[in-house]
Design a protein around this motif. Sequence first.
Motif, PDB file in Angstrom:
ATOM      1  N   UNK A 107      -9.666  45.446  16.533  1.00 29.37           N
ATOM      2  CA  UNK A 107     -10.288  44.475  15.637  1.00 29.37           C
ATOM      3  C   UNK A 107     -10.378  43.104  16.296  1.00 29.37           C
ATOM      4  N   UNK A 108      -9.309  42.678  16.972  1.00 24.78           N
ATOM      5  CA  UNK A 108      -9.318  41.376  17.651  1.00 24.78           C
ATOM      6  C   UNK A 108     -10.415  41.328  18.710  1.00 24.78           C
ATOM      7  N   UNK A 109     -10.514  42.395  19.483  1.00 25.05           N
ATOM      8  CA  UNK A 109     -11.514  42.432  20.555  1.00 25.05           C
ATOM      9  C   UNK A 109     -12.924  42.374  19.983  1.00 25.05           C
ATOM     10  N   UNK A 110     -13.158  43.120  18.912  1.00 30.00           N
ATOM     11  CA  UNK A 110     -14.492  43.155  18.309  1.00 30.00           C
ATOM     12  C   UNK A 110     -14.863  41.796  17.718  1.00 30.00           C
ATOM     13  N   UNK A 111     -13.928  41.190  16.969  1.00 29.46           N
ATOM     14  CA  UNK A 111     -14.206  39.898  16.346  1.00 29.46           C
ATOM     15  C   UNK A 111     -14.461  38.837  17.393  1.00 29.46           C
ATOM     16  N   UNK A 112     -13.639  38.787  18.439  1.00 31.54           N
ATOM     17  CA  UNK A 112     -13.815  37.772  19.478  1.00 31.54           C
ATOM     18  C   UNK A 112     -15.133  37.974  20.211  1.00 31.54           C
ATOM     19  N   UNK A 113     -15.490  39.219  20.500  1.00 33.38           N
ATOM     20  CA  UNK A 113     -16.763  39.491  21.179  1.00 33.38           C
ATOM     21  C   UNK A 113     -17.943  39.090  20.308  1.00 33.38           C
ATOM     22  N   UNK A 114     -17.892  39.457  19.013  1.00 36.37           N
ATOM     23  CA  UNK A 114     -18.991  39.108  18.115  1.00 36.37           C
ATOM     24  C   UNK A 114     -19.127  37.597  17.961  1.00 36.37           C
ATOM     25  N   UNK A 115     -17.985  36.896  17.926  1.00 36.58           N
ATOM     26  CA  UNK A 115     -18.059  35.436  17.800  1.00 36.58           C
ATOM     27  C   UNK A 115     -18.692  34.820  19.042  1.00 36.58           C
ATOM     28  N   UNK A 116     -18.298  35.289  20.221  1.00 33.30           N
ATOM     29  CA  UNK A 116     -18.895  34.768  21.453  1.00 33.30           C
ATOM     30  C   UNK A 116     -20.392  35.036  21.496  1.00 33.30           C
ATOM     31  N   UNK A 117     -20.810  36.137  20.869  1.00 32.96           N
ATOM     32  CA  UNK A 117     -22.238  36.499  20.838  1.00 32.96           C
ATOM     33  C   UNK A 117     -22.985  35.868  19.662  1.00 32.96           C
ATOM     34  N   UNK A 118     -22.320  34.954  18.941  1.00 28.56           N
ATOM     35  CA  UNK A 118     -22.914  34.219  17.821  1.00 28.56           C
ATOM     36  C   UNK A 118     -23.323  35.133  16.663  1.00 28.56           C
ATOM     37  N   UNK A 119     -22.552  36.203  16.441  1.00 27.74           N
ATOM     38  CA  UNK A 119     -22.845  37.084  15.315  1.00 27.74           C
ATOM     39  C   UNK A 119     -22.420  36.456  13.985  1.00 27.74           C
ATOM     40  N   UNK A 120     -21.498  35.525  14.004  1.00 24.42           N
ATOM     41  CA  UNK A 120     -21.078  34.788  12.818  1.00 24.42           C
ATOM     42  C   UNK A 120     -20.616  33.404  13.268  1.00 24.42           C
ATOM     43  N   UNK A 121     -20.624  32.398  12.366  1.00 20.29           N
ATOM     44  CA  UNK A 121     -20.440  31.017  12.804  1.00 20.29           C
ATOM     45  C   UNK A 121     -19.004  30.500  12.822  1.00 20.29           C
ATOM     46  N   UNK A 122     -18.092  31.088  12.034  1.00 14.53           N
ATOM     47  CA  UNK A 122     -16.758  30.500  11.894  1.00 14.53           C
ATOM     48  C   UNK A 122     -15.693  31.538  12.199  1.00 14.53           C
ATOM     49  N   UNK A 123     -14.836  31.220  13.165  1.00 17.63           N
ATOM     50  CA  UNK A 123     -13.696  32.057  13.508  1.00 17.63           C
ATOM     51  C   UNK A 123     -12.423  31.334  13.087  1.00 17.63           C
ATOM     52  N   UNK A 124     -11.656  31.949  12.193  1.00 25.39           N
ATOM     53  CA  UNK A 124     -10.389  31.381  11.736  1.00 25.39           C
ATOM     54  C   UNK A 124      -9.273  32.016  12.556  1.00 25.39           C
ATOM     55  N   UNK A 125      -8.419  31.192  13.158  1.00 21.01           N
ATOM     56  CA  UNK A 125      -7.447  31.736  14.111  1.00 21.01           C
ATOM     57  C   UNK A 125      -6.149  30.936  14.087  1.00 21.01           C
ATOM     58  N   UNK A 126      -5.096  31.590  14.517  1.00 16.11           N
ATOM     59  CA  UNK A 126      -3.840  30.892  14.794  1.00 16.11           C
ATOM     60  C   UNK A 126      -3.890  30.380  16.231  1.00 16.11           C
ATOM     61  N   UNK A 127      -2.784  29.821  16.699  1.00 21.72           N
ATOM     62  CA  UNK A 127      -2.766  29.251  18.050  1.00 21.72           C
ATOM     63  C   UNK A 127      -2.861  30.301  19.152  1.00 21.72           C
ATOM     64  N   UNK A 128      -2.996  31.574  18.764  1.00 22.13           N
ATOM     65  CA  UNK A 128      -3.227  32.611  19.763  1.00 22.13           C
ATOM     66  C   UNK A 128      -4.495  32.315  20.571  1.00 22.13           C
ATOM     67  N   UNK A 129      -5.416  31.513  19.993  1.00 23.14           N
ATOM     68  CA  UNK A 129      -6.663  31.176  20.692  1.00 23.14           C
ATOM     69  C   UNK A 129      -6.688  29.748  21.224  1.00 23.14           C
ATOM     70  N   UNK A 130      -5.603  28.995  21.062  1.00 27.02           N
ATOM     71  CA  UNK A 130      -5.675  27.587  21.446  1.00 27.02           C
ATOM     72  C   UNK A 130      -5.511  27.369  22.938  1.00 27.02           C
ATOM     73  N   UNK A 131      -5.006  28.366  23.650  1.00 31.80           N
ATOM     74  CA  UNK A 131      -4.776  28.214  25.080  1.00 31.80           C
ATOM     75  C   UNK A 131      -5.587  29.219  25.878  1.00 31.80           C
ATOM     76  N   UNK A 132      -6.237  28.745  26.925  1.00 35.35           N
ATOM     77  CA  UNK A 132      -6.767  29.622  27.950  1.00 35.35           C
ATOM     78  C   UNK A 132      -8.056  30.349  27.635  1.00 35.35           C
ATOM     79  N   UNK A 133      -8.388  30.528  26.356  1.00 36.51           N
ATOM     80  CA  UNK A 133      -9.559  31.318  26.012  1.00 36.51           C
ATOM     81  C   UNK A 133     -10.814  30.466  26.159  1.00 36.51           C
ATOM     82  N   UNK A 134     -11.759  30.963  26.937  1.00 37.39           N
ATOM     83  CA  UNK A 134     -12.972  30.206  27.234  1.00 37.39           C
ATOM     84  C   UNK A 134     -14.119  30.710  26.363  1.00 37.39           C
ATOM     85  N   UNK A 135     -14.492  29.927  25.376  1.00 44.14           N
ATOM     86  CA  UNK A 135     -15.628  30.251  24.508  1.00 44.14           C
ATOM     87  C   UNK A 135     -16.674  29.163  24.704  1.00 44.14           C
TER      88      UNK A 135
END
Length: 405
Positions: free
Chosen positions: A262-290
């Motif tokens: 689920x995490x992989x699918x949501x992150x991929x879809x967000x990078x591909x602009x399939x939806x506009x808002x990604x709600x996340x904890x600090x798991x995404x605050x470091x290192x992830x390049x979007x």
Amino acid sequence: MNFHQATPIQEMAIPKILKGSDLLACAQTGTGKTGAYLIPILDRVPDYPKGQISTLILVPTRELAQQIDEQVQGLGYYVDATSIAIYGGNKGPEWEQQKKALTQGADVIIATPGRLIAHLQLGYVKFDQLKTLILDEADRMLDMGFIGDIMNILKHLPAQRQTLLFSATMPPKIRDLARRIMHQPEEINLAVSKPAEGIDQQFYLAGDAQKVPLLIHLMQSVENPSMVLFTSRKSEVNVIVRALKKMKWDARGISSDSEQGERETILRDFKNRAFPILVATDVLSRGIDIDNLSHVVNFDVPRDPEDYVHRIGRTARAAAKGTAITFINDQDQHRVVRIERLLEKELEKRSITEGLGLGPAPLWDPKKDRGNKKKTTAPQTSSSAEKPKRFFNKKKKTGPAKTQG
């Protein structure tokens, strides 16, 4: 890959790594740290025998492991480098693929500590030919409680190796770890306290129940937004997603509790602009390049000032422009003061909820003792404070209900 100019961390780190020195490097996320260690490491791959693990990279999250694995494949294409990301999940096909890479010897292993420990315990992982150990986002790994796993993994590695420790901040515990696992490391320290100039930092005073409708108001005039909304509590991720969807905004959530697929699918879809808002904890605050984020929203103020810099650093990357919105309730005001100290400037706090019909905003008074706040400002009905899912009550014209959400 169309890299023409080294970033400062790359310019300083690459010669030291090529020389073979241990290195303790502190540089802000988004400054090119991954390239700083991957480029010189991959340059050596043709010199090592195939079928042996030459480099181990430890990282705190599966998303970062996947991203580094992709960068190894891109940067290492012409040196025939093999790599695999080792991270948690069910013991299905992914486990067998990881086991095969660990036994047959991929050149570069990128792993989260817990998952690697699971493989090590079964006895088939051999690191006797390892040349380089890299700890990326080391401060985050220590914050997440990985120190025990890291020390366990070190017992399986050769004593004679090059160790590279990259960290976004340099607290005393990082220096303590460096003393324990490194040999006379050279040091690089680049400033971590200044957000990119292209970030428009906006702070709004808002009670918890006012945050979602205030956000909707702020986003009404934005065309095609791409936003990451951070919350410090993973229990709030789905609550916020539901509240946004009720307001007709397409949002999805990701946290450490989400299933791997689920995490992989949501992150991929967000990078591909399939939806506009990604709600996340600090798991995404470091290192992830979007790429091309228009907005970062701090639904609550980060606990550590450095984490504020990392969160808003998701936008305005590579000299682009971006907007960072931070909501401040009563309890978070002291954290804003700490951010101001780190940034060495006072930040404007806006109070607009009353003019929007959402009720009065909290007063800016960070010195006020809020220890008994729940007793002195309890809502009139006993049930409203027990419903964190209720962000916005459309029936009331006097303002939103008081909540904990």
